[in-house]
Scaffold this active site. Structure first.
Site: not given
Ligand code: GTR
Length: 423
Positions: A256, A260, A352, A402
């Site tokens: 998540s 990044k 998302w 997720h």
């Protein structure tokens, strides 16, 4: 009396259907700033650096060069046990001051498999709640720095809580890694920078800025994702000095927001032998120009009261509802990992994060991997759920939400077995 109508910008409803994705054009990572399509030599000698500069300028900000300061790095072993996990692993807990004792420290937790002989490959990734949450092991020391409400003790706000010990162990699968001959290194991301808009003041960004806590961040300067990525490189510095670690086989991984950070760390620091993005989404592996799910505006704090303005350099939010003006997209970030093995993973219910956009990020980075002589993704078809694809660029979309699961890790380890070779 008529009240003046104040129009507060509200974010458009998120796109959740493929048919609503607007048309977009992706800039070619292999076309230089001068408009020339580069060959492999051109990528290595100049274009790769240009791609990194563009990512700094428009997305993450520039990471300061701290190489001179690192001569003052100090580390202390806080705890060591050669018989951890019932004798299967050696656990070492270090406190690390990567730029000297005047700056903050981070606590690195390392497990290496026993009885394998020689040096082991290692996965390093930051954790969300503290080292004691990442594994179910009573000996692991909790963080001493700020933790968010989710991870704190109600009686001691912002302090880590014993009741979260092992709470995220399913996300790390330590037993599986050790059984397959891999080590695991992790640190609490809040040790590098607490994750809130003022958090930088207590982290390395203030410590490394000449103006300290009075810093006024200018456009193009680094933000929290850059700081976490820098922390991953500092973790690698420590691993590279550990006798049981094969420093030519250290993979960087993150989930998540930390996915990044892992991608940005892998892009900048070529010592990472493999790069893994787990559900990294917007500002990670997903293409921004698709505007599917989370958008540049939402994530970067363009809309009042939403998002994470402290994660990115200021300019990123100017592309809100103007993604066409972005002179790059996230496939450039993935391309910067080339030719090292790269794995991008999604979860089917994690709309998302835009699973298809994450796949397309990898697909549009693939020409760079192939130009540099690696087999790359080997397909242009978005795979079925639960069916990993790829050669030296891997991708899967697993069923569910997720998260990071045993299925994700099994795929990463299979991929690492095939691709992360001793150098
Ligand atoms: C969300 C954010 C995502 C992702 C996620 C996480 O709120 O919108 O981009 O980073 O947090 O880190 O869990």
């Amino acid at each position: 009396m008529l009240l003046p109508l104040i129009l507060l910008a509200a974010a458009p409803a998120p796109i959740q259907e493929e048919s609503k994705v607007p048309p977009y054009t992706l800039p070619d990572p292999l076309v230089s700033g001068a408009g020339v399509k580069v060959d492999a030599a051109g990528w290595r000698s100049g274009r790769r650096a240009e791609v990194l500069r563009a990512l700094e300028t428009h997305v993450y900000g520039r990471t300061p060069d701290t190489s001179a300061l690192r001569a003052s790095a100090v580390q202390e072993v806080r705890e060591h046990d050669a018989g951890a996990l019932g004798g299967k692993a050696t656990r070492t807990q270090l406190r690390v001051w990567p730029v000297g004792r005047k700056a903050p420290f981070f606590d690195l937790l390392v497990y290496l498999p026993n009885g394998r002989g020689g040096r082991s490959p290692v996965f390093i990734g930051p954790n969300f709640g503290g080292n004691h949450t990442a594994v179910d092991d009573p000996a692991v020391l909790p963080p001493e720095t700020w933790v968010s409400k989710q991870w704190s003790d109600p009686s001691r706000p912002a302090r880590a809580s014993e009741r979260h010990r092992g709470a995220q162990s399913s996300r790390w699968q330590l037993e599986m890694l050790i059984a397959r001959g891999y080590g695991l290194a992790t640190f609490y991301y809040g040790d590098i920078e607490p994750d809130h808009p003022e958090g930088w003041k207590d982290g390395f960004r203030a410590a490394l800025s000449p103006a300290g806590r009075d810093t006024v961040w200018k456009d193009g300067e680094w933000a929290a994702i850059g700081a976490w990525a820098w922390g991953l490189s500092r973790g690698l510095d420590v691993l590279a000095r550990m006798p049981g670690v094969d420093d030519s086989r250290v993979a960087v991984i993150g989930h998540s927001r930390l996915g990044k950070a892992a991608l940005w760390a892998g892009a900048q620091d070529e010592r990472f032998a493999m790069v893994v993005s787990n559900d990294s989404g917007c500002g990670g592996a997903a293409l921004s120009k698709r505007t599917f799910g989370e958008t540049v505006g939402v994530i970067s704090g363009f809309y009042p009261g939403r998002g994470f303005p402290h994660w990115f350099t200021r300019r990123f939010s100017t592309y809100s509802e103007n993604e066409a003006a972005l002179p790059l997209d996230q496939h450039w970030l993935l391309a910067a990992a080339a030719p090292r093995p790269l794995y991008v993973a999604s979860a089917a219910e994690d709309l998302w994060a835009d699973p298809r956009g994450e796949f397309l990020g990898a697909l549009h980075a693939d020409p760079v991997f192939r130009l540099l002589g690696t087999p790359g993704l080997g397909t242009d078809v978005f795979p079925e759920v639960g069916r990993p694809v790829g050669l030296s660029v891997g991708y899967h979309v697993r069923a569910g939400k997720h998260d990071v699961t045993a299925e994700d890790w099994a795929n990463y380890l299979d991929f690492a077995d095939r691709n992360m070779k001793a150098r």
